[in-house]
Design an enzyme around this catalytic site. Sequence first.
Site, mmCIF file in Angstrom:
data_model
loop_
_atom_site.group_PDB
_atom_site.id
_atom_site.type_symbol
_atom_site.label_atom_id
_atom_site.label_comp_id
_atom_site.label_asym_id
_atom_site.label_seq_id
_atom_site.Cartn_x
_atom_site.Cartn_y
_atom_site.Cartn_z
ATOM 1 N N GLU A 1 0.855 -1.195 0.000
ATOM 2 C CA GLU A 1 0.000 0.000 0.000
ATOM 3 C C GLU A 1 0.888 1.242 0.000
ATOM 4 O O GLU A 1 1.788 1.382 0.844
ATOM 5 C CB GLU A 1 -0.958 0.042 1.199
ATOM 6 C CG GLU A 1 -1.862 1.274 1.064
ATOM 7 C CD GLU A 1 -2.934 1.444 2.131
ATOM 8 O OE1 GLU A 1 -3.100 0.548 2.983
ATOM 9 O OE2 GLU A 1 -3.583 2.509 2.104
ATOM 10 N N ASP B 1 -2.663 12.128 -2.734
ATOM 11 C CA ASP B 1 -2.755 13.590 -2.744
ATOM 12 C C ASP B 1 -3.094 14.048 -4.164
ATOM 13 O O ASP B 1 -2.438 13.654 -5.124
ATOM 14 C CB ASP B 1 -1.414 14.193 -2.304
ATOM 15 C CG ASP B 1 -1.085 13.820 -0.866
ATOM 16 O OD1 ASP B 1 -1.987 13.905 -0.012
ATOM 17 O OD2 ASP B 1 0.061 13.420 -0.603
ATOM 18 N N ASP C 1 -11.569 10.758 -4.284
ATOM 19 C CA ASP C 1 -12.849 11.477 -4.299
ATOM 20 C C ASP C 1 -12.786 12.642 -5.283
ATOM 21 O O ASP C 1 -13.740 13.400 -5.404
ATOM 22 C CB ASP C 1 -13.173 12.006 -2.893
ATOM 23 C CG ASP C 1 -12.116 12.976 -2.403
ATOM 24 O OD1 ASP C 1 -10.944 12.571 -2.360
ATOM 25 O OD2 ASP C 1 -12.447 14.128 -2.079
HETATM 26 C C1 LIG Z 1 -4.576 11.998 1.074
HETATM 27 S S1 LIG Z 1 -3.650 10.920 2.086
HETATM 28 C C2 LIG Z 1 -4.566 9.377 2.016
HETATM 29 C C3 LIG Z 1 -4.211 8.434 3.112
HETATM 30 C C4 LIG Z 1 -4.884 7.050 3.058
HETATM 31 N N1 LIG Z 1 -4.508 6.324 1.878
HETATM 32 C C5 LIG Z 1 -6.388 7.138 3.168
HETATM 33 O O1 LIG Z 1 -7.091 6.815 2.199
HETATM 34 O O2 LIG Z 1 -6.869 7.519 4.230
HETATM 35 C C6 LIG Z 1 -2.250 10.574 1.075
HETATM 36 C C7 LIG Z 1 -1.120 9.942 1.853
HETATM 37 O O3 LIG Z 1 -0.119 9.518 0.961
HETATM 38 C C8 LIG Z 1 1.151 9.770 1.527
HETATM 39 N N2 LIG Z 1 2.084 9.869 0.395
HETATM 40 C C9 LIG Z 1 2.103 10.820 -0.548
HETATM 41 N N3 LIG Z 1 3.068 10.589 -1.443
HETATM 42 C C10 LIG Z 1 3.679 9.438 -1.048
HETATM 43 C C11 LIG Z 1 4.779 8.706 -1.557
HETATM 44 N N4 LIG Z 1 5.441 9.111 -2.647
HETATM 45 N N5 LIG Z 1 5.155 7.589 -0.900
HETATM 46 C C12 LIG Z 1 4.486 7.186 0.213
HETATM 47 N N6 LIG Z 1 3.450 7.857 0.746
HETATM 48 C C13 LIG Z 1 3.046 8.971 0.125
HETATM 49 C C14 LIG Z 1 0.962 11.051 2.309
HETATM 50 O O4 LIG Z 1 1.920 11.196 3.337
HETATM 51 C C15 LIG Z 1 -0.449 10.907 2.840
HETATM 52 O O5 LIG Z 1 -0.480 10.324 4.117
#
Ligand SMILES: C[S@@+](CC[C@H](N)C(=O)[O-])C[C@H]1O[C@@H](n2cnc3c(N)ncnc32)[C@H](O)[C@@H]1O
Length: 228
Positions: A59, A132, A168
């Site tokens: 994940e 993101d 979303d």
């Molecule tokens: C909008 S949040 C969604 C979190 C989770 N997947 C959820 O649905 O609740 C996006 C997450 O992806 C992580 N993230 C962004 N770019 C990433 C990367 N290149 N490698 C690992 N994690 C990443 C961020 O730190 C953040 O916690």
Amino acid sequence: MPSDTTTRHRFYGRRKGKPLTALRQKIFDDVFPKYKIDPNQFFHGWNDGENGRGELWLEIGFGNGEYLSHMSRSRPDICFIGCEPFVNGITALLASLDTPVQNLKIWDDNARILMDGLPDHCLDRVYLLNPDPWPKTRHHKRRFVQKDSMNILSRLLKPKGLFVMSTDVAELAEWMHLHAWAHPDFEWMARSKDDWVTPPIDWPIGQTRYMKKALGGKDIYWLIFKRR
Ligand SMILES: C[S@@+](CC[C@H](N)C(=O)[O-])C[C@H]1O[C@@H](n2cnc3c(N)ncnc32)[C@H](O)[C@@H]1O
């Protein structure tokens, strides 16, 4: 395994939020090292047919880890790797595990750095849940799904392996769909015209924190692609 985050695989998100409580700090100091992945050690002999290990699911960006928390406890036959540089998210996931699990490893940096070092065709599934969105056009290059990340996923997934995405944000859903669909090694698994808004058949939990935030009339879009 390179650990450089400055150039090719710069991480643009937050690594820290609110200061950790004393309990969460203790979890980070004492519990997290037991889960932190050492890819060189972990993949030595993985799935070589002799040790009979099961599937390996990755994940990317697990946030607070609701999905991994549920799955690592309910599917001890599968090994999970979660990638998340956000320390508060890592401790939230670990705090949610009432008993230790043996089938979970955590990479606390940009997923791309880990992915570059993984062996070919080692993964059965990859989940990218609510990445993101980076809505500004000049930031689109920061989005996780790009041509080159699709190439890496093609290298890492086994034939028939799944790449599961959700968001979303309608425009991001289109972006992710276009990039995955354009890649010759991936096939869209749409089952009906409502497929975009239908969770995977085996989706086990309600909503992650980010999905809950998206509620209020907005749909969650789901995209499931199969590695040919
Ligand atoms: C909008 S949040 C969604 C979190 C989770 N997947 C959820 O649905 O609740 C996006 C997450 O992806 C992580 N993230 C962004 N770019 C990433 C990367 N290149 N490698 C690992 N994690 C990443 C961020 O730190 C953040 O916690």
